[in-house]
Design a protein around this motif. Structure first.
Motif, mmCIF file in Angstrom:
data_model
loop_
_atom_site.group_PDB
_atom_site.id
_atom_site.type_symbol
_atom_site.label_atom_id
_atom_site.label_comp_id
_atom_site.label_asym_id
_atom_site.label_seq_id
_atom_site.Cartn_x
_atom_site.Cartn_y
_atom_site.Cartn_z
ATOM 1 N N VAL A 1 6.284 11.180 2.097
ATOM 2 C CA VAL A 1 5.123 11.629 1.326
ATOM 3 C C VAL A 1 5.000 10.854 0.021
ATOM 4 O O VAL A 1 3.902 10.397 -0.348
ATOM 5 N N THR A 2 6.107 10.682 -0.679
ATOM 6 C CA THR A 2 6.072 9.953 -1.945
ATOM 7 C C THR A 2 5.710 8.493 -1.716
ATOM 8 O O THR A 2 4.975 7.889 -2.507
ATOM 9 N N GLY A 3 6.216 7.911 -0.627
ATOM 10 C CA GLY A 3 5.876 6.526 -0.303
ATOM 11 C C GLY A 3 4.401 6.346 -0.023
ATOM 12 O O GLY A 3 3.780 5.375 -0.483
ATOM 13 N N VAL A 4 3.807 7.280 0.716
ATOM 14 C CA VAL A 4 2.374 7.209 0.980
ATOM 15 C C VAL A 4 1.596 7.373 -0.322
ATOM 16 O O VAL A 4 0.595 6.693 -0.556
ATOM 17 N N ALA A 5 2.057 8.282 -1.191
ATOM 18 C CA ALA A 5 1.402 8.479 -2.496
ATOM 19 C C ALA A 5 1.402 7.182 -3.298
ATOM 20 O O ALA A 5 0.402 6.805 -3.920
ATOM 21 N N LYS A 6 2.537 6.480 -3.292
ATOM 22 C CA LYS A 6 2.620 5.216 -4.012
ATOM 23 C C LYS A 6 1.673 4.178 -3.407
ATOM 24 O O LYS A 6 1.050 3.389 -4.135
ATOM 25 N N ALA A 7 1.577 4.180 -2.085
ATOM 26 C CA ALA A 7 0.676 3.232 -1.425
ATOM 27 C C ALA A 7 -0.777 3.503 -1.792
ATOM 28 O O ALA A 7 -1.571 2.574 -1.990
ATOM 29 N N ILE A 8 -1.144 4.780 -1.897
ATOM 30 C CA ILE A 8 -2.507 5.136 -2.322
ATOM 31 C C ILE A 8 -2.790 4.528 -3.696
ATOM 32 O O ILE A 8 -3.835 3.903 -3.918
ATOM 33 N N GLU A 9 -1.857 4.736 -4.614
ATOM 34 C CA GLU A 9 -2.077 4.238 -5.971
ATOM 35 C C GLU A 9 -2.007 2.711 -6.037
ATOM 36 O O GLU A 9 -2.689 2.092 -6.855
ATOM 37 N N TRP A 10 -1.202 2.098 -5.163
ATOM 38 C CA TRP A 10 -1.153 0.635 -5.096
ATOM 39 C C TRP A 10 -2.517 0.077 -4.722
ATOM 40 O O TRP A 10 -2.972 -0.920 -5.285
ATOM 41 N N THR A 11 -3.204 0.736 -3.775
ATOM 42 C CA THR A 11 -4.532 0.244 -3.383
ATOM 43 C C THR A 11 -5.552 0.409 -4.511
ATOM 44 O O THR A 11 -6.515 -0.341 -4.590
ATOM 45 N N ARG A 12 -5.326 1.384 -5.401
ATOM 46 C CA ARG A 12 -6.256 1.589 -6.523
ATOM 47 C C ARG A 12 -6.069 0.520 -7.605
ATOM 48 O O ARG A 12 -7.028 0.135 -8.271
ATOM 49 N N THR A 13 -4.829 0.088 -7.796
ATOM 50 C CA THR A 13 -4.515 -0.779 -8.938
ATOM 51 C C THR A 13 -4.349 -2.246 -8.573
ATOM 52 O O THR A 13 -4.176 -3.088 -9.453
ATOM 53 N N THR A 14 -4.415 -2.554 -7.306
ATOM 54 C CA THR A 14 -4.238 -3.929 -6.835
ATOM 55 C C THR A 14 -5.597 -4.548 -6.535
ATOM 56 O O THR A 14 -6.478 -3.875 -6.000
ATOM 57 N N PRO A 15 -5.804 -5.798 -6.885
ATOM 58 C CA PRO A 15 -7.081 -6.448 -6.557
ATOM 59 C C PRO A 15 -7.408 -6.310 -5.072
ATOM 60 O O PRO A 15 -6.523 -6.434 -4.213
ATOM 61 N N ARG A 16 -8.666 -6.053 -4.800
ATOM 62 C CA ARG A 16 -9.110 -5.820 -3.420
ATOM 63 C C ARG A 16 -8.695 -6.949 -2.489
ATOM 64 O O ARG A 16 -8.248 -6.718 -1.359
ATOM 65 N N GLU A 17 -8.809 -8.177 -2.947
ATOM 66 C CA GLU A 17 -8.471 -9.328 -2.105
ATOM 67 C C GLU A 17 -7.006 -9.303 -1.700
ATOM 68 O O GLU A 17 -6.654 -9.687 -0.579
ATOM 69 N N GLU A 18 -6.146 -8.824 -2.606
ATOM 70 C CA GLU A 18 -4.719 -8.752 -2.294
ATOM 71 C C GLU A 18 -4.425 -7.640 -1.292
ATOM 72 O O GLU A 18 -3.566 -7.792 -0.404
ATOM 73 N N VAL A 19 -5.122 -6.513 -1.431
ATOM 74 C CA VAL A 19 -4.951 -5.424 -0.464
ATOM 75 C C VAL A 19 -5.347 -5.906 0.932
ATOM 76 O O VAL A 19 -4.645 -5.656 1.924
ATOM 77 N N ILE A 20 -6.460 -6.609 1.016
ATOM 78 C CA ILE A 20 -6.932 -7.115 2.305
ATOM 79 C C ILE A 20 -5.941 -8.123 2.885
ATOM 80 O O ILE A 20 -5.593 -8.063 4.075
ATOM 81 N N ALA A 21 -5.474 -9.048 2.048
ATOM 82 C CA ALA A 21 -4.529 -10.062 2.521
ATOM 83 C C ALA A 21 -3.247 -9.413 3.041
ATOM 84 O O ALA A 21 -2.696 -9.831 4.072
ATOM 85 N N ARG A 22 -2.775 -8.389 2.338
ATOM 86 C CA ARG A 22 -1.567 -7.692 2.769
ATOM 87 C C ARG A 22 -1.801 -7.011 4.119
ATOM 88 O O ARG A 22 -0.940 -7.027 5.002
ATOM 89 N N SER A 23 -2.960 -6.405 4.290
ATOM 90 C CA SER A 23 -3.282 -5.739 5.548
ATOM 91 C C SER A 23 -3.338 -6.720 6.705
ATOM 92 O O SER A 23 -2.857 -6.434 7.809
ATOM 93 N N VAL A 24 -3.921 -7.880 6.461
ATOM 94 C CA VAL A 24 -3.984 -8.912 7.501
ATOM 95 C C VAL A 24 -2.571 -9.337 7.894
ATOM 96 O O VAL A 24 -2.268 -9.481 9.093
ATOM 97 N N GLU A 25 -1.697 -9.504 6.907
ATOM 98 C CA GLU A 25 -0.306 -9.860 7.182
ATOM 99 C C GLU A 25 0.365 -8.818 8.067
ATOM 100 O O GLU A 25 1.079 -9.147 9.023
ATOM 101 N N ILE A 26 0.134 -7.541 7.753
ATOM 102 C CA ILE A 26 0.769 -6.453 8.500
ATOM 103 C C ILE A 26 0.323 -6.468 9.957
ATOM 104 O O ILE A 26 1.142 -6.338 10.879
ATOM 105 N N VAL A 27 -0.986 -6.619 10.166
ATOM 106 C CA VAL A 27 -1.507 -6.634 11.534
ATOM 107 C C VAL A 27 -0.947 -7.816 12.310
ATOM 108 O O VAL A 27 -0.556 -7.686 13.484
ATOM 109 N N LYS A 28 -0.884 -8.968 11.690
ATOM 110 C CA LYS A 28 -0.362 -10.153 12.384
ATOM 111 C C LYS A 28 1.119 -9.994 12.718
ATOM 112 O O LYS A 28 1.567 -10.375 13.809
ATOM 113 N N LYS A 29 1.885 -9.417 11.799
ATOM 114 C CA LYS A 29 3.327 -9.268 12.007
ATOM 115 C C LYS A 29 3.656 -8.306 13.141
ATOM 116 O O LYS A 29 4.659 -8.480 13.835
#
Length: 347
Positions: A245-273
């Protein structure tokens, strides 16, 4: 209650009774200590917040075990209630139904919601004759599942625009997989398609469709869905539950404070991996998780609207459930941990 809503409710009731009666919702630790593995279902071509949290290193030694994909929140939480997976997420109205039916689960964190960037629109073709709620009589509305978020919002829209119960019954919600909704709308297999997130923005970028209304237009900003875990799992695996639960909470806040382009790039990496032969093209349209509260903490308000709606439609009885009994924030340590949160890993 419509026939489709009744079927959805009876299915949830059956699952709730089974989970409560035979106790299949067991922890996967086998009684030998806390499990450090969480079984879950994903969504094709998408990155869920738990998947993001794990990739960012926010779960520590807790690992996710993917068992397959789903396209339905109610199905996901049914699987969690019966112990087929360890957590599942759905629209809060579906969570209310499941718990009212006797399923021994608790909502632990909000994971999606509605805001100016993250919303579900009800779209028609540009040349469609549909311009109002009354124009929907006899029309098909495609959505990912019945008896959940999309159907509830549609019903509220129709009610607020003066349709009678008999008229509402003439509007036909039908199941269309999210990845096929745009195509079904353009091929005129349905008259209205419910589109959200990256699938919505992709369809809008193509053009030729227009919104009839959206859940943001109707209800404003709100958290709409929560992850649920069985009470037994929470009791037997409190440290693992807190890490999740705490990890998901941190991920929510990471998406709020991280540039959108970086969130997208990270997601693309996850899907490819993860190597599931998925298309990453739609990920570039991501904008927001839409979660209203800091760290995804749950409040009574996120359930109250849907309890009232379910009571009004005869799905549950007045007083059958109390909002504060449906969830717990006990395992969400985000506020205490935020200041010392580790830097995201690049694993």
């Amino acid at each position: 209650m419509s026939a489709t809503s009744r079927r959805s409710f009876l299915a949830l009731a059956a699952v709730g009774a089974a989970a409560a009666a035979c106790g299949r919702a067991t922890a996967s630790g086998g009684g030998t200590g806390e499990t450090r593995k969480l079984r879950y279902q994903g969504w094709a071509g998408q990155v869920t917040l738990p998947e993001l949290a794990e990739d960012l290193g926010y779960f520590g030694d807790v690992k996710l075990e993917w068992v397959g994909n789903t396209i339905s929140g109610p199905q996901d939480i049914q699987s969690a209630a019966t112990g087929q997976i360890d957590f599942g997420g759905a629209f809060n109205g579906a969570v209310v139904k499941l718990i009212a039916a006797g399923a021994p689960v608790k909502a632990v964190i909000s994971y999606y919601g509605v805001d100016e960037a993250a919303y579900n629109g009800y779209y028609v073709l540009q040349d469609s004759p549909i311009h109002s709620a009354h124009d929907l009589l006899g029309k098909k509305v495609g959505m990912n599942t019945l008896g959940a978020h999309a159907e509830a919002v549609l019903d509220i829209y129709l009610q607020r625009n003066g349709l009678t119960a008999g008229e509402i019954g003439k509007v036909e919600p039908i199941v269309v997989p999210p990845v096929n909704t745009e195509q079904a709308l353009r091929q005129r297999q349905i008259e209205v398609g419910v589109l959200g997130g990256v699938l919505r923005d992709k369809a809008l970028a193509t053009g030729g469709i227009r919104p009839l209304f959206s859940d943001f237009d109707l209800l404003g900003k709100f958290s709409a869905g929560t992850y649920v875990i069985t009470k037994r799992f929470l009791k037997e695996n409190p440290t693992t539950a807190r890490a999740f639960v705490t990890g998901v909470a941190k991920a929510i806040e990471w998406t709020r404070t991280t540039p959108r382009e970086e969130v997208i790039a990270r997601s693309v990496e996850i899907v490819k991996k993860r190597g599931r032969n998925e298309d990453t093209a739609t990920l570039k349209y991501w904008k927001s998780a839409g979660v209203a509260e800091t760290g995804g903490r749950v409040t009574d308000a996120e359930f109250a609207t849907w309890i009232d709606w379910l009571v009004a439609h005869g799905d549950i009885k007045a007083g059958q459930v109390k909002a504060s009994d449906l969830y717990t924030n006990e395992f969400n340590g985000y506020s205490a941990a935020a200041a010392t949160s580790p830097s995201p890993s690049r694993s």
